[in-house]
Scaffold this motif. Structure first.
Motif, PDB file in Angstrom:
ATOM      1  N   PRO A  10      29.048  36.134  42.169  1.00 26.63           N
ATOM      2  CA  PRO A  10      29.584  36.337  40.824  1.00 26.63           C
ATOM      3  C   PRO A  10      28.666  37.236  40.009  1.00 26.63           C
ATOM      4  O   PRO A  10      27.476  37.392  40.331  1.00 26.63           O
ATOM      5  CB  PRO A  10      29.639  34.917  40.253  1.00 26.63           C
ATOM      6  CG  PRO A  10      28.644  34.141  41.048  1.00 26.63           C
ATOM      7  CD  PRO A  10      28.643  34.739  42.415  1.00 26.63           C
ATOM      8  N   LEU A  94      36.191  37.236  40.675  1.00 32.28           N
ATOM      9  CA  LEU A  94      34.999  36.628  40.100  1.00 32.28           C
ATOM     10  C   LEU A  94      34.696  37.161  38.700  1.00 32.28           C
ATOM     11  O   LEU A  94      33.856  36.604  37.998  1.00 32.28           O
ATOM     12  CB  LEU A  94      33.789  36.883  40.999  1.00 32.28           C
ATOM     13  CG  LEU A  94      33.779  36.139  42.334  1.00 32.28           C
ATOM     14  CD1 LEU A  94      32.669  36.672  43.224  1.00 32.28           C
ATOM     15  CD2 LEU A  94      33.625  34.641  42.119  1.00 32.28           C
ATOM     16  N   ARG A 119      39.458  27.919  42.025  1.00 28.55           N
ATOM     17  CA  ARG A 119      38.144  27.928  42.661  1.00 28.55           C
ATOM     18  C   ARG A 119      38.116  28.787  43.917  1.00 28.55           C
ATOM     19  O   ARG A 119      37.048  28.963  44.531  1.00 28.55           O
ATOM     20  CB  ARG A 119      37.724  26.486  43.023  1.00 28.55           C
ATOM     21  CG  ARG A 119      37.659  25.551  41.843  1.00 28.55           C
ATOM     22  CD  ARG A 119      36.688  26.047  40.792  1.00 28.55           C
ATOM     23  NE  ARG A 119      35.333  26.185  41.334  1.00 28.55           N
ATOM     24  CZ  ARG A 119      34.367  26.886  40.748  1.00 28.55           C
ATOM     25  NH1 ARG A 119      34.603  27.555  39.630  1.00 28.55           N
ATOM     26  NH2 ARG A 119      33.167  26.955  41.291  1.00 28.55           N
ATOM     27  N   HIS A 122      35.283  31.357  44.776  1.00 26.55           N
ATOM     28  CA  HIS A 122      33.890  30.922  44.769  1.00 26.55           C
ATOM     29  C   HIS A 122      33.475  30.337  46.118  1.00 26.55           C
ATOM     30  O   HIS A 122      34.236  29.638  46.770  1.00 26.55           O
ATOM     31  CB  HIS A 122      33.668  29.882  43.674  1.00 26.55           C
ATOM     32  CG  HIS A 122      33.865  30.417  42.296  1.00 26.55           C
ATOM     33  ND1 HIS A 122      32.864  31.011  41.565  1.00 26.55           N
ATOM     34  CD2 HIS A 122      34.971  30.469  41.505  1.00 26.55           C
ATOM     35  CE1 HIS A 122      33.326  31.395  40.400  1.00 26.55           C
ATOM     36  NE2 HIS A 122      34.603  31.073  40.339  1.00 26.55           N
ATOM     37  N   ASP A 129      32.878  22.583  42.825  1.00 24.92           N
ATOM     38  CA  ASP A 129      34.318  22.798  42.653  1.00 24.92           C
ATOM     39  C   ASP A 129      34.962  21.610  41.955  1.00 24.92           C
ATOM     40  O   ASP A 129      35.774  21.776  41.031  1.00 24.92           O
ATOM     41  CB  ASP A 129      34.987  23.021  44.015  1.00 24.92           C
ATOM     42  CG  ASP A 129      34.683  24.376  44.615  1.00 24.92           C
ATOM     43  OD1 ASP A 129      34.193  25.256  43.882  1.00 24.92           O
ATOM     44  OD2 ASP A 129      34.941  24.562  45.816  1.00 24.92           O
ATOM     45  N   GLN A 169      38.489  28.825  37.163  1.00 24.57           N
ATOM     46  CA  GLN A 169      38.021  30.031  37.854  1.00 24.57           C
ATOM     47  C   GLN A 169      36.659  30.474  37.331  1.00 24.57           C
ATOM     48  O   GLN A 169      35.897  31.125  38.043  1.00 24.57           O
ATOM     49  CB  GLN A 169      39.055  31.147  37.695  1.00 24.57           C
ATOM     50  CG  GLN A 169      38.842  32.333  38.618  1.00 24.57           C
ATOM     51  CD  GLN A 169      40.036  33.278  38.577  1.00 24.57           C
ATOM     52  OE1 GLN A 169      41.174  32.863  38.278  1.00 24.57           O
ATOM     53  NE2 GLN A 169      39.803  34.538  38.872  1.00 24.57           N
TER      54      GLN A 169
END
Length: 272
Positions: A10, A94, A119, A122, A129, A169
């Motif tokens: 990210p 991301l 999620r 990721h 999560d 997210q």
């Protein structure tokens, strides 16, 4: 054991005022019809930017262009400083989260499963999560029906579940298309408070709104669209004038100050 695939990292946290998205002289055509004509707008971390204007003005089209979900015919869209086309789909996921106007699913997913879809970009621990999903559902007030099928929900409930997916997210750029359209008064206020909270936490939020009162109350900046162009861009107190709004909406309006707070109030002129 869940198998974690390799995914990009990210982005680093943004500082207030950082430009997270920018449209530069953007032109968009839908089929043979031009919809946006040289539109430029900047989206900064720590701000809520409301896109307002009459039906057909190009608000949703501009949001889709900023999300890199819609190709531009001219100009450039940049996300986190790079042309949108240079990011891969996982990298984009991301950096920006998108809430469309409506959400429909063909399979009987539960509410929690829908929120957990946020999620997917990721590569972290299941515990992280779980925490992100739980916090998003609590914020959108959908925890109470986590095990219900998404298809069995009312329109307003679906809208809040879709928002929870976007919150889960945890992207630094949130792009929300009419998130209050199906909601009652209480939940309209809830959604816009969440927008302000995300901006306060350092995210950038772009939200398409029809309610000028909500835009005036919660947006740091407002971009008024008219016929595919930006008619004004600035703080609501500066750009919400009776003359401009009456012209843009082809409807006489009054712009008043709240008697207690001094906040901007917008109401149609009515002869009742």
């Amino acid at each position: 054991m869940r198998l974690l695939r390799h995914r990009p990292a990210p982005p680093a946290p943004a500082s207030p005022g950082d430009v997270l998205a920018r449209a530069e002289a953007v032109h968009v055509r839908l089929g043979s019809r031009p919809v946006l004509h040289g539109v430029s707008v900047t989206v900064r971390a720590g701000e809520v930017l409301a896109l307002v204007g009459p039906n057909g003005a190009g608000k949703s089209t501009l949001l889709s262009a900023l999300a890199a979900d819609l190709p531009v015919a001219g100009g450039t869209v940049r996300i986190h400083g790079r042309p949108a086309a240079e990011w891969s789909a996982p990298e984009l996921a991301l950096r920006r989260a998108v809430l469309p106007q409506s959400a429909a699913l063909a399979f009987p997913f539960t509410v929690e499963e829908v929120v957990r879809m946020g999620r997917a970009p990721h590569a972290v621990s299941p515990a992280e999560d779980d925490l992100a999903v739980a916090e998003a559902m609590a914020a959108a007030e959908v925890t109470g029906f986590a095990v219900r099928p998404f298809s069995a929900l009312s329109g307003g409930e679906r809208a809040r579940v879709a928002l929870a997916r976007v919150l889960a997210q945890r992207a630094p750029l949130l792009l929300l298309d009419e998130p209050t359209a199906a909601l009652d008064l209480r939940h309209q206020e809830l959604v816009l408070r969440l927008c302000r909270e995300r901006a306060r936490a350092g995210d950038a939020v772009v939200v398409v709104l029809h309610d000028l009162g909500l835009a005036a109350a919660y947006a740091h900046r407002v971009a008024i669209l008219r016929a595919g162009r930006i008619a004004a861009d600035g703080p609501p107190a500066e750009v919400f004038s009776e003359r401009l709004l009456s012209e843009v909406y082809d409807q006489p309006v009054e712009v008043l100050s709240h008697p207690r707070t001094g906040a901007v109030l917008v109401t149609p002129k009515r002869n009742l």
